[in-house]
Design a protein around this motif. Structure first.
Motif, PDB file in Angstrom:
ATOM      1  N   TYR A   1       5.451  -5.561  -8.414  1.00 40.72           N
ATOM      2  CA  TYR A   1       5.255  -4.130  -8.169  1.00 40.72           C
ATOM      3  C   TYR A   1       4.324  -3.473  -9.191  1.00 40.72           C
ATOM      4  O   TYR A   1       4.299  -2.256  -9.319  1.00 40.72           O
ATOM      5  CB  TYR A   1       6.589  -3.364  -8.099  1.00 40.72           C
TER       6      TYR A   1
ATOM      7  N   THR B   1      -6.073   1.207  -7.653  1.00 42.94           N
ATOM      8  CA  THR B   1      -5.842   2.575  -7.219  1.00 42.94           C
ATOM      9  C   THR B   1      -7.181   3.149  -6.767  1.00 42.94           C
ATOM     10  O   THR B   1      -8.214   2.853  -7.361  1.00 42.94           O
ATOM     11  CB  THR B   1      -5.193   3.450  -8.319  1.00 42.94           C
TER      12      THR B   1
ATOM     13  N   PRO C   1       0.713  -2.187 -10.505  1.00 46.10           N
ATOM     14  CA  PRO C   1      -0.493  -1.727  -9.807  1.00 46.10           C
ATOM     15  C   PRO C   1      -1.651  -2.701  -9.989  1.00 46.10           C
ATOM     16  O   PRO C   1      -1.917  -3.153 -11.099  1.00 46.10           O
ATOM     17  CB  PRO C   1      -0.798  -0.374 -10.455  1.00 46.10           C
TER      18      PRO C   1
ATOM     19  N   PHE D   1      -2.376   3.622  -3.880  1.00 46.12           N
ATOM     20  CA  PHE D   1      -1.961   2.620  -4.856  1.00 46.12           C
ATOM     21  C   PHE D   1      -1.717   1.309  -4.124  1.00 46.12           C
ATOM     22  O   PHE D   1      -1.066   1.293  -3.076  1.00 46.12           O
ATOM     23  CB  PHE D   1      -0.668   3.045  -5.561  1.00 46.12           C
ATOM     24  N   TYR D   2      -2.216   0.227  -4.684  1.00 44.78           N
ATOM     25  CA  TYR D   2      -2.020  -1.108  -4.130  1.00 44.78           C
ATOM     26  C   TYR D   2      -1.294  -1.923  -5.187  1.00 44.78           C
ATOM     27  O   TYR D   2      -1.818  -2.160  -6.272  1.00 44.78           O
ATOM     28  CB  TYR D   2      -3.368  -1.731  -3.754  1.00 44.78           C
ATOM     29  N   LEU D   3      -0.053  -2.322  -4.861  1.00 43.33           N
ATOM     30  CA  LEU D   3       0.814  -2.985  -5.825  1.00 43.33           C
ATOM     31  C   LEU D   3       0.985  -4.459  -5.507  1.00 43.33           C
ATOM     32  O   LEU D   3       0.964  -4.863  -4.337  1.00 43.33           O
ATOM     33  CB  LEU D   3       2.197  -2.325  -5.830  1.00 43.33           C
TER      34      LEU D   3
ATOM     35  N   HIS E   1       0.839  -1.190   0.000  1.00 46.62           N
ATOM     36  CA  HIS E   1       0.000   0.000   0.000  1.00 46.62           C
ATOM     37  C   HIS E   1       0.878   1.246   0.000  1.00 46.62           C
ATOM     38  O   HIS E   1       1.641   1.486   0.925  1.00 46.62           O
ATOM     39  CB  HIS E   1      -0.914  -0.021   1.226  1.00 46.62           C
TER      40      HIS E   1
END
Length: 123
Positions: free
Chosen positions: A52, A57, A54, A45-47, A21
């Motif tokens: 890594y 978002t 996305p 953003f949640y990756l 996060h």
């Protein structure tokens, strides 16, 4: 730009997935108890913790006629595929306050094709 604050909020679980996060907030000076700062806008953003890339978002939007009402907007990215060495999401969803607004399935993608550098030169 010093008016932006970037924060890493750690590993979380979202919709059954482990995600990293990150949060970006635009800061304006103000008289608030929060370190004398006010957050003007914020994007989360949640990756994917391995690639890594996305996955989600989120950000708030407002109705055209009322800036005091917050609506949560969410964009989800999935089904990443390599296109000319670049990872492209082939499934994209847009939600507003939890309701699905758009569900996009991409059938084909091209990266950096068809437009020459000369087309970007000002005449």
């Amino acid at each position: 730009n010093p008016s932006y604050e970037f924060s890493y909020l750690g590993l979380e679980h979202r919709s059954g997935l482990s995600v990293l996060h990150l949060q970006v907030a635009q800061i304006i000076k103000g008289d608030t108890a929060d370190r004398n700062l006010s957050r003007l806008s914020r994007v989360d953003f949640y990756l994917d913790p391995i690639s890594y890339l996305p996955l989600v978002t989120t950000f708030k939007v407002h109705p055209d006629d009322n800036m005091n009402v917050d609506l949560v907007s969410e964009v989800r990215f999935a089904d990443y595929r390599s296109v000319n060495g670049i990872q492209v999401p082939f499934h994209i969803q847009r939600l507003l306050n939890g309701s699905l607004l758009a569900d996009i399935s991409v059938s084909d993608a091209h990266v950096n094709t068809g437009i020459s550098d000369e087309q970007f030169i000002l005449q």
